[in-house]
Design a protein around this motif. Sequence first.
Motif, PDB file in Angstrom:
ATOM      1  N   ILE A   1      15.178  12.805  47.743  1.00  0.00           N
ATOM      2  CA  ILE A   1      14.010  12.165  47.527  1.00  0.00           C
ATOM      3  C   ILE A   1      13.581  11.297  48.561  1.00  0.00           C
ATOM      4  N   GLY A   2      14.386  10.796  49.525  1.00  0.00           N
ATOM      5  CA  GLY A   2      14.018  10.153  51.040  1.00  0.00           C
ATOM      6  C   GLY A   2      13.465  10.999  51.759  1.00  0.00           C
ATOM      7  N   ILE A   3      14.181  12.094  51.905  1.00  0.00           N
ATOM      8  CA  ILE A   3      13.692  13.275  53.147  1.00  0.00           C
ATOM      9  C   ILE A   3      12.120  13.824  52.647  1.00  0.00           C
ATOM     10  N   HIS A   4      12.260  13.946  51.204  1.00  0.00           N
ATOM     11  CA  HIS A   4      10.843  14.466  50.797  1.00  0.00           C
ATOM     12  C   HIS A   4       9.654  13.306  51.293  1.00  0.00           C
ATOM     13  N   ALA A   5       9.973  11.995  51.129  1.00  0.00           N
ATOM     14  CA  ALA A   5       8.924  11.112  51.343  1.00  0.00           C
ATOM     15  C   ALA A   5       8.635  10.803  53.126  1.00  0.00           C
TER      16      ALA A   5
ATOM     17  N   VAL B   1      17.528  20.414  44.957  1.00  0.00           N
ATOM     18  CA  VAL B   1      16.641  19.379  44.304  1.00  0.00           C
ATOM     19  C   VAL B   1      15.133  19.270  44.992  1.00  0.00           C
ATOM     20  N   MET B   2      15.171  19.657  46.323  1.00  0.00           N
ATOM     21  CA  MET B   2      13.870  19.912  47.200  1.00  0.00           C
ATOM     22  C   MET B   2      12.717  20.381  46.713  1.00  0.00           C
ATOM     23  N   PRO B   3      12.905  21.822  46.053  1.00  0.00           N
ATOM     24  CA  PRO B   3      11.666  22.605  45.468  1.00  0.00           C
ATOM     25  C   PRO B   3      11.166  21.635  44.252  1.00  0.00           C
ATOM     26  N   LYS B   4      11.931  21.056  43.578  1.00  0.00           N
ATOM     27  CA  LYS B   4      11.523  20.208  42.144  1.00  0.00           C
ATOM     28  C   LYS B   4      10.731  19.255  42.822  1.00  0.00           C
ATOM     29  N   LEU B   5      11.005  18.406  43.887  1.00  0.00           N
ATOM     30  CA  LEU B   5      10.073  17.201  44.431  1.00  0.00           C
ATOM     31  C   LEU B   5       8.899  17.778  44.738  1.00  0.00           C
ATOM     32  N   GLN B   6       8.762  19.059  45.314  1.00  0.00           N
ATOM     33  CA  GLN B   6       7.670  19.664  45.869  1.00  0.00           C
ATOM     34  C   GLN B   6       6.556  19.769  44.796  1.00  0.00           C
ATOM     35  N   GLN B   7       7.220  20.395  43.585  1.00  0.00           N
ATOM     36  CA  GLN B   7       6.479  20.762  42.279  1.00  0.00           C
ATOM     37  C   GLN B   7       5.845  19.552  41.689  1.00  0.00           C
ATOM     38  N   MET B   8       6.440  18.158  42.027  1.00  0.00           N
ATOM     39  CA  MET B   8       6.111  17.084  41.409  1.00  0.00           C
ATOM     40  C   MET B   8       4.744  16.554  41.870  1.00  0.00           C
ATOM     41  N   ASN B   9       4.188  15.923  41.235  1.00  0.00           N
ATOM     42  CA  ASN B   9       2.946  15.178  41.389  1.00  0.00           C
ATOM     43  C   ASN B   9       3.010  14.191  42.538  1.00  0.00           C
ATOM     44  N   LYS B  10       2.347  14.104  43.627  1.00  0.00           N
ATOM     45  CA  LYS B  10       2.817  13.137  44.647  1.00  0.00           C
ATOM     46  C   LYS B  10       2.635  11.853  44.105  1.00  0.00           C
ATOM     47  N   ASN B  11       1.429  11.605  43.339  1.00  0.00           N
ATOM     48  CA  ASN B  11       1.169  10.242  43.086  1.00  0.00           C
ATOM     49  C   ASN B  11       1.887   9.533  42.229  1.00  0.00           C
TER      50      ASN B  11
ATOM     51  N   PRO C   1      13.551  12.191  35.954  1.00  0.00           N
ATOM     52  CA  PRO C   1      13.338  12.883  34.851  1.00  0.00           C
ATOM     53  C   PRO C   1      12.796  14.338  35.396  1.00  0.00           C
ATOM     54  N   GLU C   2      11.991  14.252  36.381  1.00  0.00           N
ATOM     55  CA  GLU C   2      11.010  15.331  36.673  1.00  0.00           C
ATOM     56  C   GLU C   2      11.925  16.093  37.489  1.00  0.00           C
ATOM     57  N   VAL C   3      12.997  15.554  38.395  1.00  0.00           N
ATOM     58  CA  VAL C   3      13.728  16.822  39.156  1.00  0.00           C
ATOM     59  C   VAL C   3      15.006  17.112  38.563  1.00  0.00           C
ATOM     60  N   MET C   4      15.270  16.359  37.480  1.00  0.00           N
ATOM     61  CA  MET C   4      16.726  16.667  36.698  1.00  0.00           C
ATOM     62  C   MET C   4      17.191  18.201  36.670  1.00  0.00           C
ATOM     63  N   PRO C   5      16.395  19.044  36.382  1.00  0.00           N
ATOM     64  CA  PRO C   5      16.741  20.697  36.543  1.00  0.00           C
ATOM     65  C   PRO C   5      17.505  21.098  37.856  1.00  0.00           C
ATOM     66  N   GLY C   6      16.861  20.677  38.722  1.00  0.00           N
ATOM     67  CA  GLY C   6      17.336  20.769  40.072  1.00  0.00           C
ATOM     68  C   GLY C   6      18.608  20.091  40.503  1.00  0.00           C
ATOM     69  N   VAL C   7      18.581  18.827  40.006  1.00  0.00           N
ATOM     70  CA  VAL C   7      19.868  17.931  39.912  1.00  0.00           C
ATOM     71  C   VAL C   7      20.988  18.607  39.711  1.00  0.00           C
ATOM     72  N   ILE C   8      20.949  19.371  38.260  1.00  0.00           N
ATOM     73  CA  ILE C   8      22.052  19.873  37.718  1.00  0.00           C
ATOM     74  C   ILE C   8      22.486  21.142  38.075  1.00  0.00           C
ATOM     75  N   THR C   9      21.417  21.962  38.672  1.00  0.00           N
ATOM     76  CA  THR C   9      21.692  23.278  39.451  1.00  0.00           C
ATOM     77  C   THR C   9      22.319  22.843  40.706  1.00  0.00           C
ATOM     78  N   GLY C  10      22.172  21.774  41.331  1.00  0.00           N
ATOM     79  CA  GLY C  10      22.860  21.519  42.585  1.00  0.00           C
ATOM     80  C   GLY C  10      24.270  21.132  42.333  1.00  0.00           C
ATOM     81  N   ALA C  11      24.629  20.021  41.048  1.00  0.00           N
ATOM     82  CA  ALA C  11      25.882  19.604  40.868  1.00  0.00           C
ATOM     83  C   ALA C  11      26.509  20.964  40.483  1.00  0.00           C
ATOM     84  N   MET C  12      26.121  21.974  39.474  1.00  0.00           N
ATOM     85  CA  MET C  12      26.710  22.872  39.616  1.00  0.00           C
ATOM     86  C   MET C  12      27.182  23.883  40.588  1.00  0.00           C
TER      87      MET C  12
END
Lengths: 255, 339
Positions: free
Chosen positions: A81-85, A145-155, A177-188
């Motif tokens: 999240i930090g790096i994305h911003a 997680v990164m790809p999910k952040l990129q898909q998210m609405n920036k604003n 809530p928006e990036v949850m799928p990526g977080v779960i994949t990352g954890a797995m």
Amino acid sequence: MKTLKRIYLGLILLFLYIPIVVLIIQSFNAGESRAKWEGFSLIWYGKLFDDPNIMNALWITVSIAVLAALFSTVLGTLAAIGIHAMRKRPQALMLTLNNIPMTMPDIVTGISLMLLFIFTQVERGYVTMLLAHITFDVPYVILSVMPKLQQMNKNSYEAALDLGATPMYALFHVILPEVMPGVITGAMLAFTLSLDDFTISYFTTSPLVQNLSTLIYSQARKGIKPTMNALSALMFVVLLVLLLLVNKRTDSQEK
Amino acid sequence: MTDFQVPVWGYWVMGAGLAAFLTLVGMYVKKNRGFKRPLFASPYVLWLALFTVIPCLLVAYFSFTDPAGNFTLDNFKNFWDSNYNARKAIDPKELESYLAMGLSLEDLGLARNAINIDTLVFSLWMAFLCTAICLLLGYPAAHIMADREFKLGPTLVILFIVPMWMNFLLRTIAMMSLLEDNGLINNVLEMMGVGRQKLLNNLAAVQLGMVYNFLPFMVFPIYNVLNKMDYKLSEAAMDLGCDKWHTFYKVTLPLSVPGVVSGITMVFMPAVTTFYISRLLGGGKVQLFGDLIEAKFLSTSLNEWNVGSALSLIMMILILASLGLLRKADPEGEGGGIV
């Protein structure tokens, strides 16, 4: 020509699969010797559970994988999240640093961490192995997680702040809530990689604290016993299934 | 366990680093009047510094110092010249007089035994052989599967991808149990009347294990590139009168170079750094560069760690060089990035 090509492919695939298939079949052999088939049996699998060394290693492996997955998911998600911003230049620097543990050969990562523990005089064992596992897991969490952040609405994050949310509130109620799928994949992925690792564990632990792969390695150096066959076969199947699951998740998310 | 002492400056550097980090975070907060999203990454920045950057610097620190912490180049000299330590033990004047007497280094027991630089050269040679064999076996396989008329191709590729996810250690152990004295191959040989052979603990076994482990990493990137290639190009070449061989040589092969390059790096790098394949299949008789590093770090004598660090540094440079080469040859990562 066509049949020749097929035979060639078949031979290569046989070469890739025979050793593993034979290992799995032999682990069900009732007899001690590998020379002949003495009937189907699960005794070697049973013996695994009677061996205190193996059970201890199993406990270490699984508990480290769970803890490493937990810590690296928290650390990695926040980092993503930090790096994305970030602005371009610090972002590029962070992504390069993040790539180091992934491109470096395991043996070098393992040794550099070992030197850190020697230098800081931390006795190698359970904790150092856990720290090492977190270190090599985080980059993969960030990449999930990164790809999910990129898909998210920036604003949406800024909007939440404008509407009076604190950064923490916005983190938990808008971003996560928006990036949850990526977080779960990352954890797995982190959990699986931690179970899968041999080299880095080997260099960051002491011979007294062994996980399953370092145990298998130290036993195999003396020759392969039937229980080791069973253990390898078991680990093999578990790891493969886990990785297939993770990959299926990543694939379906990309679509 | 050891008598290693943290140098005093070590504490200072660690303290100063932490202070600098906190100051930076504080300045950032002040400048932006409050919490901004990049701060979520700050725990990981600290983590990266402690567990990635500092360890890499420590490898460099240990490789340029002796056990007492003094600057030295001995670890690298030791690497270039295997007899370095032995020579150092003998007084150089004494050595000269022995040599003047017509005694050779071998007579003095200073024969160059295959360690360090020799091991690196040998290791590079083994990795090169492994890469060449994988390329020779893998390219045709990838080419056959990428053929548009071969309907089974895309399905079969999965069978090449799956082994890439399998644990290397376990695959090596499977190979080991196949080659053992009473393993399957020997049983088959005996049934055929050939008799049992010693298949394990030799060079061929190590090479076989390496090819077995890394072959899929050659096939997949080449397949990827060939599969994405515009098939109309080769059809055009055929229409214009090229025969099959020339079409391959003039069109397909040059276009598949990015895949070949990533395949080569993906096989060569792990092949240079492996240590358990040679340990398990070579039974300690075959020593690769990775084994050498492992041995240095398992040893309890402190100086060996410094030498081991120097060797690791050399390996790091080697890997970075080959990665740079890969970037140059395949800038878009067409070969297919796999984790």
